[in-house]
Scaffold this active site. Structure first.
Site, PDB file in Angstrom:
ATOM      1  N   HIS A  68     -52.990  39.182  73.327  1.00  0.00           N
ATOM      2  CA  HIS A  68     -52.449  38.608  74.571  1.00  0.00           C
ATOM      3  C   HIS A  68     -50.927  38.433  74.519  1.00  0.00           C
ATOM      4  CE1 HIS A  68     -51.800  36.048  78.005  1.00  0.00           C
ATOM      5  NE2 HIS A  68     -51.492  35.024  77.234  1.00  0.00           N
ATOM      6  N   HIS A  92     -45.435  32.307  73.131  1.00  0.00           N
ATOM      7  CA  HIS A  92     -45.601  31.395  74.268  1.00  0.00           C
ATOM      8  C   HIS A  92     -46.808  30.475  74.168  1.00  0.00           C
ATOM      9  CE1 HIS A  92     -48.429  34.387  75.998  1.00  0.00           C
ATOM     10  NE2 HIS A  92     -48.894  33.367  76.676  1.00  0.00           N
ATOM     11  N   GLU A  96     -48.824  25.212  72.114  1.00  0.00           N
ATOM     12  CA  GLU A  96     -49.986  24.590  72.732  1.00  0.00           C
ATOM     13  C   GLU A  96     -51.246  24.791  71.889  1.00  0.00           C
ATOM     14  OE1 GLU A  96     -49.781  22.624  74.980  1.00  0.00           O
ATOM     15  OE2 GLU A  96     -51.660  22.483  76.091  1.00  0.00           O
ATOM     16  N   ASP A  97     -51.439  26.010  71.432  1.00  0.00           N
ATOM     17  CA  ASP A  97     -52.719  26.340  70.801  1.00  0.00           C
ATOM     18  C   ASP A  97     -52.718  26.197  69.286  1.00  0.00           C
ATOM     19  OD1 ASP A  97     -53.338  26.978  73.346  1.00  0.00           O
ATOM     20  OD2 ASP A  97     -53.454  29.148  73.049  1.00  0.00           O
ATOM     21  N   ASP A 159     -47.397  36.632  81.685  1.00  0.00           N
ATOM     22  CA  ASP A 159     -48.563  35.955  81.108  1.00  0.00           C
ATOM     23  C   ASP A 159     -49.708  35.955  82.125  1.00  0.00           C
ATOM     24  OD1 ASP A 159     -50.052  34.200  79.402  1.00  0.00           O
ATOM     25  OD2 ASP A 159     -49.335  32.491  80.564  1.00  0.00           O
ATOM     26  N   ASP A 279     -55.014  53.576 109.260  1.00  0.00           N
ATOM     27  CA  ASP A 279     -54.596  54.804 109.908  1.00  0.00           C
ATOM     28  C   ASP A 279     -53.078  54.898 110.028  1.00  0.00           C
ATOM     29  OD1 ASP A 279     -55.496  57.225 110.684  1.00  0.00           O
ATOM     30  OD2 ASP A 279     -55.617  56.723 112.812  1.00  0.00           O
TER      31      ASP A 279
HETATM   32 MN    MN Z   1     -50.775  32.968  77.676  1.00  0.00          MN
END
Ligand code: MN
Length: 751
Positions: A68, A92, A96-97, A159, A279
């Protein structure tokens, strides 16, 4: 002479394709050839760090999580963002993770990269979950404001784009929320920033996940329609190529397909049939120089007949997001309308990539793109000028934001909560926007860690810290510079309730009256020989000073008669005898005012006495006083329904009050006037009020005009009941007035 065919826009790549393509860092490095070797080394370090940090984490697809960040960085590389942005893209999700701290990142990758990652982490915490349109708008503004650097928004969009491309891997119950957030928040941001390619892709991916069935049906229908018109498209393409070749012009021609979402949106929004929407055929002609746009336009207008009113010169007058092109619609083969867009490569770049073209441009300049074309968009050019001159990303972004949102300023609390303030708002406005307690007790402020005066105007991105002191209260001078209605009303309110001296004054009056009921003519002063007496009284009441005690009485925290009894006793101990005559008169002479004298009201009491809005007593009315706990004295008329209800619950809080002989000011009364609808009626009513010398302080118009009549509710200032009655008589004599009554208890009782 070269003409190149460009295949029609492809469908969004499937998630499998995307993941496979971005699984390795090698794939990314091939896109980074525009970076210097040193920068590339830095990006690689960031990759290694992120790879290790995310080790063991998996995406919904089951692939390693690092795919990712790599995909996000790859998108940023498409936009040719700088090394710092690419590193931030790779990192990024690390804070957080993976519990990586900001100091960690600063130490390893420097503060600019850490700031970008921190900005992205903050954005991640904002989650949009209301479906209201205006909420989406403020949410978009907030996102843009929170990102203090345009690169943060670009990385965020990359992202989101990757997350949307892989949304099919996510649990189905998440599709709705994420897709509608993308459609309402992120796609419009991409559009505002001119990232049209991303804009269209985000819309289509959102549509696909919000309405999978409709998406599938439309996909088939579009493929079918395309097949039917293949001949037409080929004919137009051939005509164009021949024409431009004949005149020796080098152009690039591209068929232009509508996105599925735009077809769907048009059908829903304008209630059109599929045929009506599809069209229409579009071509894009890309020419070398600005002047060629107009030459090519002339050639096209000779090839096919232009549709009148469809020509637009977005080159001379570019769109707000920097978009430039000539637009025209021609009647093509078989009388089918064909739309054309004519533009240069540079304009095309801006049309597709918007703000991101700023980075792309730097590259182009080396490839010898003409200076004129670089001047293509004044808006973008001015941004580039700023960037080149100052090399200051913050200022660059500031400029973008001013262009997008000229009316608001976005600032931060020390805890990174974002506050939108009107332009020109000051530190005090900000303090009140946080909480009225913060405003009321503000003593000083720090903006971006520097001490500033409270009158300082706040600017976009400021981090503002308010220093408070519980004992401090608003300064009336603040009213001279605050900009927001909230701050203004809160300051006024506070000045009113904080009027200690007024309450003290009333308390003194009340204690003096109560003391008279005990047969003592005057309230003793605080000096010899009464010092000791007061000291004993204060010990009894538990107050620190005489002023405190009197204020408490004025605010209804202490009952005057009880304090007076005690004081009388203390005075008796020192040999001061009550005056028997006064005692009798005060105790039994004034009707109900047993055991306490009446407090005289003359209008000089200011904030310590309030006149109830339910009945708005005026001199001449029989009145009662309700001494609320800590709120001072409120006057009602004695027949007031509200007062009667209060009395039944809380009779001991009522004190006897009476009007002084000579009130010192006018008082407000409520009047309702029913008038026929018609021209000049309001003027006539105002005339009648003026004739009775009553001032209007407030008017309300209740609109029940279907009856041919209208109620006007006035608050007027009068000296006394007599004048109020004169007002009502005058009104009733006025033509067009059907009825005029005093308002009491919300119902109308004739004064
Ligand atoms: Mn992300």
């Amino acid at each position: 002479m070269t003409t190149r065919k460009v295949s029609p826009a492809t469908e969004p790549p499937s998630s499998a394709e995307v993941n496979a393509a971005s699984a390795s860092f090698a794939r990314l490095t091939s896109k980074l050839d525009y970076l210097s070797a040193a920068d590339l080394g830095q990006v690689r370090l960031a990759y290694r760090f992120a790879d290790e940090a995310h080790l063991g984490q998996l995406r919904n697809s089951g692939e390693p999580y690092i795919t990712h960040p790599i995909a996000v960085a790859a998108q940023c590389a498409e936009w040719k963002l700088d090394a710092q942005a690419l590193m931030a893209a790779l990192l990024h999700d690390a804070m957080e993770d993976c519990d990586i701290s900001k100091p960690d990142l600063i130490e390893r990758f420097g503060s600019p990269v850490a700031e970008l990652v921190d900005g992205l982490t903050k954005l991640e915490k904002l989650q949009f979950n209301t479906r209201e349109e205006n909420q989406a708008e403020s949410f978009r503004k907030m996102l843009l404001a929170m990102a203090r650097d345009v690169r943060v928004i670009l990385i965020k969009l990359a992202d989101r784009t990757h997350n949307m491309r892989t949304l099919s891997d996510a649990p189905r119950e998440k599709w709705q929320r994420i897709a509608s957030e993308t459609l309402e928040v992120y796609a419009p941001i991409a559009h505002r920033l001119g990232l049209n390619q991303t804009y269209r892709e985000l819309q289509d991916l959102s549509f696909r996940h919000l309405h999978p069935w409709r998406y599938a049906v439309l996909t088939k229908a579009v493929a079918k329609a395309r097949g039917r018109r293949r001949d037409l498209i080929q004919k137009v393409q051939a005509d164009l190529e021949a024409t431009f070749a004949h005149y020796g012009m080098t152009v690039r021609i591209a068929g232009r397909e509508k996105t599925l979402y735009s077809i769907y949106d048009k059908m829903v929004d304008k209630n059109l049939s599929f045929a009506q929407v599809t069209d229409i055929y579009g071509f894009r002609v890309i020419v070398p120089h600005l002047i060629d746009c107009y030459t090519a336009l002339g050639l096209l207008h000779q090839l096919y007949k232009p549709v009148p009113g469809k020509f637009k010169d977005h080159i001379a007058i570019s769109k707000i997001n920097g978009y430039q092109s000539l637009h025209t619609t021609l009647v093509g083969p078989s009388s089918v309308n064909v739309e054309f867009q004519l533009r240069t490569e540079a304009m095309h770049l801006i049309a597709e990539s918007g703000v991101a073209a700023h980075w792309l441009y730097k590259d182009d300049a080396q490839d010898g793109v003409s200076h004129n074309d670089r001047m293509g968009s004044k808006w973008l050019q001015s941004l580039i000028d700023i960037q080149d001159e100052t090399r200051d990303a913050a200022e660059f972004w500031e400029h973008v934001k001013v262009d997008l949102f000229p009316d608001a300023v976005y600032v931060f609390t020390p805890k990174s909560r974002i506050m939108a303030m009107p332009r020109g708002a000051t530190v005090v406005d900000f303090a009140y926007a946080i909480h009225s307690n913060v405003g009321d007790h503000a003593v000083s402020a720090k903006v971006n860690n520097e001490q500033v005066p409270l009158r300082t105007e706040v600017k976009n991105g400021d981090v503002i810290e308010i220093i408070t002191d519980a004992t401090s209260s608003p300064n009336p001078a603040w009213l001279g510079f605050v900009r927001t209605a909230r701050a203004r009303s809160k300051i006024r309110q506070n000045l009113r309730t904080m009027a200690q001296t007024d309450s003290q004054h009333l308390g003194e009056k009340m204690l003096a009256q109560a003391l008279r009921a005990e047969g003592i003519e005057n309230l003793p002063n605080n000096e010899k020989p009464y010092e000791a007496t007061w000291e004993k009284l204060l010990r009894f009441s538990g107050n620190k000073t005489r002023a405190d005690l009197l204020t408490d009485i004025g605010l209804g925290k202490r009952i005057a008669s009880i304090v007076a009894k005690r004081l009388a006793k203390l005075l008796a101990d020192t040999g001061e005898k009550p005056n028997a005559l006064l005692l009798t008169r005060e105790r039994f002479g004034a009707g109900e005012a047993i055991a306490q004298g009446s407090v005289q009201i003359d209008g000089s009491e200011n904030t310590s006495v309030r006149f109830a809005h339910c009945c708005r007593p005026v001199p001449g009315d029989s009145i009662v006083g309700y001494l609320g706990r800590g709120e001072g004295l409120t006057l009602h008329t004695s027949n007031c329904y509200v007062a009667q209800k209060l009395y039944s619950k809380d009779s001991e809080r009522f004190i006897s009050v009476e009007w002084a002989d000579e009130p010192v000011r006018s008082f407000e009364a409520g009047v309702v006037v029913t008038v026929t609808n018609g021209k000049g009626v309001l003027a006539k009513v105002a005339g009648a009020l003026a004739a009775a010398e009553a001032d209007i302080t407030h008017v309300d118009m209740a609109d029940d005009s279907d009856q041919g009549a209208m109620d006007l509710k006035f608050v007027i200032a009068v000296r006394d009941l007599q004048q109020l009655e004169l007002v009502l008589r005058n009104l009733r004599r006025t033509p067009a007035v059907l009825r005029a009554e005093r308002i009491q208890n919300g119902s109308q009782v004739t004064g």
